[in-house]
Scaffold this motif. Sequence first.
Motif, PDB file in Angstrom:
ATOM      1  N   ILE A  14       0.690  -1.238   0.086  1.00  0.00           N
ATOM      2  CA  ILE A  14      -0.124   0.075   0.064  1.00  0.00           C
ATOM      3  C   ILE A  14       0.777   1.162   0.015  1.00  0.00           C
ATOM      4  N   GLY A  15       1.906   1.270   0.830  1.00  0.00           N
ATOM      5  CA  GLY A  15       2.794   2.549   0.869  1.00  0.00           C
ATOM      6  C   GLY A  15       2.970   3.046  -0.255  1.00  0.00           C
ATOM      7  N   PRO A  16       3.951   2.427  -1.221  1.00  0.00           N
ATOM      8  CA  PRO A  16       4.474   3.152  -2.155  1.00  0.00           C
ATOM      9  C   PRO A  16       3.384   3.343  -3.154  1.00  0.00           C
ATOM     10  N   GLN A  17       2.077   2.855  -3.330  1.00  0.00           N
ATOM     11  CA  GLN A  17       0.617   3.274  -4.204  1.00  0.00           C
ATOM     12  C   GLN A  17       0.276   4.741  -3.629  1.00  0.00           C
ATOM     13  N   ILE A  18       0.498   5.024  -2.526  1.00  0.00           N
ATOM     14  CA  ILE A  18      -0.416   6.059  -2.157  1.00  0.00           C
ATOM     15  C   ILE A  18       0.658   7.587  -1.832  1.00  0.00           C
ATOM     16  N   ARG A  19       1.920   7.155  -1.737  1.00  0.00           N
ATOM     17  CA  ARG A  19       2.855   8.018  -1.104  1.00  0.00           C
ATOM     18  C   ARG A  19       2.794   9.400  -2.199  1.00  0.00           C
ATOM     19  N   GLY A  20       2.687  10.521  -1.879  1.00  0.00           N
ATOM     20  CA  GLY A  20       2.596  11.626  -2.566  1.00  0.00           C
ATOM     21  C   GLY A  20       1.504  11.795  -3.291  1.00  0.00           C
ATOM     22  N   LEU A  21       0.340  11.253  -2.949  1.00  0.00           N
ATOM     23  CA  LEU A  21      -1.111  11.548  -3.531  1.00  0.00           C
ATOM     24  C   LEU A  21      -1.952  12.430  -2.394  1.00  0.00           C
ATOM     25  N   ALA A  22      -2.823  13.175  -3.001  1.00  0.00           N
ATOM     26  CA  ALA A  22      -3.446  14.049  -2.134  1.00  0.00           C
ATOM     27  C   ALA A  22      -4.832  13.276  -2.059  1.00  0.00           C
ATOM     28  N   GLN A  49      -5.204  16.515   2.372  1.00  0.00           N
ATOM     29  CA  GLN A  49      -3.767  16.416   2.871  1.00  0.00           C
ATOM     30  C   GLN A  49      -3.140  15.333   2.025  1.00  0.00           C
ATOM     31  N   THR A  50      -1.947  15.229   1.884  1.00  0.00           N
ATOM     32  CA  THR A  50      -1.107  14.347   1.284  1.00  0.00           C
ATOM     33  C   THR A  50      -0.399  13.245   1.888  1.00  0.00           C
ATOM     34  N   PHE A  51      -0.590  11.948   1.562  1.00  0.00           N
ATOM     35  CA  PHE A  51       0.032  10.873   2.212  1.00  0.00           C
ATOM     36  C   PHE A  51       1.595  10.893   1.846  1.00  0.00           C
ATOM     37  N   ASP A  52       2.079  10.441   2.874  1.00  0.00           N
ATOM     38  CA  ASP A  52       3.678  10.575   3.025  1.00  0.00           C
ATOM     39  C   ASP A  52       4.008   9.096   3.222  1.00  0.00           C
ATOM     40  N   ALA A  53       4.869   8.851   4.036  1.00  0.00           N
ATOM     41  CA  ALA A  53       5.489   7.399   4.351  1.00  0.00           C
ATOM     42  C   ALA A  53       4.522   6.491   5.246  1.00  0.00           C
ATOM     43  N   LEU A  82      -6.997  -1.764   0.087  1.00  0.00           N
ATOM     44  CA  LEU A  82      -6.786  -1.851  -1.242  1.00  0.00           C
ATOM     45  C   LEU A  82      -6.668  -0.358  -1.948  1.00  0.00           C
ATOM     46  N   VAL A  83      -5.777  -0.517  -2.810  1.00  0.00           N
ATOM     47  CA  VAL A  83      -5.837   0.633  -3.602  1.00  0.00           C
ATOM     48  C   VAL A  83      -6.168   0.378  -5.024  1.00  0.00           C
ATOM     49  N   THR A  84      -7.389   1.008  -5.557  1.00  0.00           N
ATOM     50  CA  THR A  84      -8.154   0.420  -6.746  1.00  0.00           C
ATOM     51  C   THR A  84      -8.281   1.550  -7.737  1.00  0.00           C
ATOM     52  N   PRO A  85      -8.480   1.208  -8.957  1.00  0.00           N
ATOM     53  CA  PRO A  85      -8.931   2.235  -9.921  1.00  0.00           C
ATOM     54  C   PRO A  85     -10.427   2.726  -9.600  1.00  0.00           C
ATOM     55  N   ALA A  86     -10.749   3.755  -9.894  1.00  0.00           N
ATOM     56  CA  ALA A  86     -12.016   4.504  -9.454  1.00  0.00           C
ATOM     57  C   ALA A  86     -13.455   3.498  -9.769  1.00  0.00           C
ATOM     58  N   ASP A  87     -13.199   2.589 -10.859  1.00  0.00           N
ATOM     59  CA  ASP A  87     -14.369   1.927 -11.353  1.00  0.00           C
ATOM     60  C   ASP A  87     -14.105   0.458 -10.960  1.00  0.00           C
ATOM     61  N   TYR A  88     -13.368   0.053  -9.958  1.00  0.00           N
ATOM     62  CA  TYR A  88     -13.157  -1.197  -9.647  1.00  0.00           C
ATOM     63  C   TYR A  88     -14.188  -1.525  -8.758  1.00  0.00           C
ATOM     64  N   PRO A  89     -14.843  -2.873  -9.088  1.00  0.00           N
ATOM     65  CA  PRO A  89     -15.906  -3.296  -8.219  1.00  0.00           C
ATOM     66  C   PRO A  89     -15.594  -3.267  -6.568  1.00  0.00           C
ATOM     67  N   GLU A  90     -16.711  -2.514  -6.155  1.00  0.00           N
ATOM     68  CA  GLU A  90     -16.385  -2.470  -4.814  1.00  0.00           C
ATOM     69  C   GLU A  90     -16.824  -3.657  -4.008  1.00  0.00           C
ATOM     70  N   ASP A 101      -6.078  12.041  -5.792  1.00  0.00           N
ATOM     71  CA  ASP A 101      -6.076  12.928  -6.981  1.00  0.00           C
ATOM     72  C   ASP A 101      -5.301  12.486  -8.195  1.00  0.00           C
ATOM     73  N   ASN A 102      -4.960  11.076  -8.190  1.00  0.00           N
ATOM     74  CA  ASN A 102      -4.762  10.515  -9.438  1.00  0.00           C
ATOM     75  C   ASN A 102      -5.863   9.326  -9.636  1.00  0.00           C
ATOM     76  N   GLY A 103      -6.843   9.821  -9.213  1.00  0.00           N
ATOM     77  CA  GLY A 103      -8.096   9.010  -9.717  1.00  0.00           C
ATOM     78  C   GLY A 103      -8.429   7.609  -9.163  1.00  0.00           C
ATOM     79  N   LYS A 104      -7.496   7.352  -8.614  1.00  0.00           N
ATOM     80  CA  LYS A 104      -7.470   6.028  -7.731  1.00  0.00           C
ATOM     81  C   LYS A 104      -8.090   6.315  -6.172  1.00  0.00           C
ATOM     82  N   ALA A 105      -8.359   4.984  -5.675  1.00  0.00           N
ATOM     83  CA  ALA A 105      -9.163   5.326  -4.200  1.00  0.00           C
ATOM     84  C   ALA A 105      -8.300   4.148  -3.209  1.00  0.00           C
ATOM     85  N   LEU A 106      -8.220   4.790  -2.135  1.00  0.00           N
ATOM     86  CA  LEU A 106      -7.916   3.771  -0.898  1.00  0.00           C
ATOM     87  C   LEU A 106      -8.985   3.387  -0.190  1.00  0.00           C
ATOM     88  N   ARG A 107      -9.410   1.902  -0.342  1.00  0.00           N
ATOM     89  CA  ARG A 107     -10.707   1.547   0.310  1.00  0.00           C
ATOM     90  C   ARG A 107     -10.189   0.484   1.520  1.00  0.00           C
TER      91      ARG A 107
END
Length: 290
Positions: A14-22, A49-53, A82-90, A101-107
């Motif tokens: 999860i960490g590398p996928q969300i780092r730097g994203l608002a 806010q923006t995710f860091d480490a 889970l880090v998912t695309p916006a349209d990924y089945p929930e 802000d990259n269009g993905k979601a942390l669920r």
Amino acid sequence: MPELPEIETVKRIIGPQIRGLAIESISVRRPEVIAHPAADEFCRRLRGQTFDATTRRGKFLVIRLESGDKVIIHLRMTGCLLVTPADYPEEKHTHIVFRMDNGKALRFSDTRRFGRLWLLQKEEADTYSGMERLGKEPLSPDFTAEYLASKLGKRKKAVKECLMEQGAIAGIGNIYSDEILFAAGIYPARPANSLTGEEWERLAEVIPERLSFFIRKNEISPEEYLETKGRDYRNTPFLQVYGHEGEPCPTCKTSLCRMVIGGRSSTYCPSCQQGDKEFNESRKTKEQTV
């Protein structure tokens, strides 16, 4: 419940996928999974806010933000990130969605709803999560036999129970306590105060070695992790004794036995972990002299 190796895997995925994203927006479907502050305040403080480490402490995940705030997460029995695309089945039991802000979601999903999240501001003391009461990290350089003996060496409780005490050792649960005691050749019901200095030395070597081994075996790509919905990355094929009651010991082929210690199942080899015989003989001797 996920233990240290599984939480370490989640951190690395999860960490590398969300780092730097608002965080653009947050949806909370089950407010009760947010333990602190109230759900509305949780969302208000985090929005923008923006995710860091991302780090780990025992079985806790800590997601740090560039502001210095941090989100603490405990997955408990069935929690999943889970880090998912916006349209990924929930997933059916999805309780919180962070849209980035990259269009993905942390669920965050959790079938049994035991998992919890805490948001702490930069200078806020953690009097909420219990993370501050954890014992030493078993992968830290100063995790030694001397530390183990000082924390547990006077305890009358079974060594199996002592290894799972989060206030002494952070991150070990029912599964890996069995694997550690098998590798160390120590009978799980032995009172901790009956262990010798040599046995504490052995545990101090085996604990980080076994946990590191299972962390390596847990390695999985972000794509595989998402495909299996964060469920199929665990160490089942590599467990030597846990869950293998009645099967041959991988070392000596003796049938593995199961007992209940402190309300928890424990599987062991009566041949390789011969402390059972030594302990019982010692106990009989003491009883005869009373």
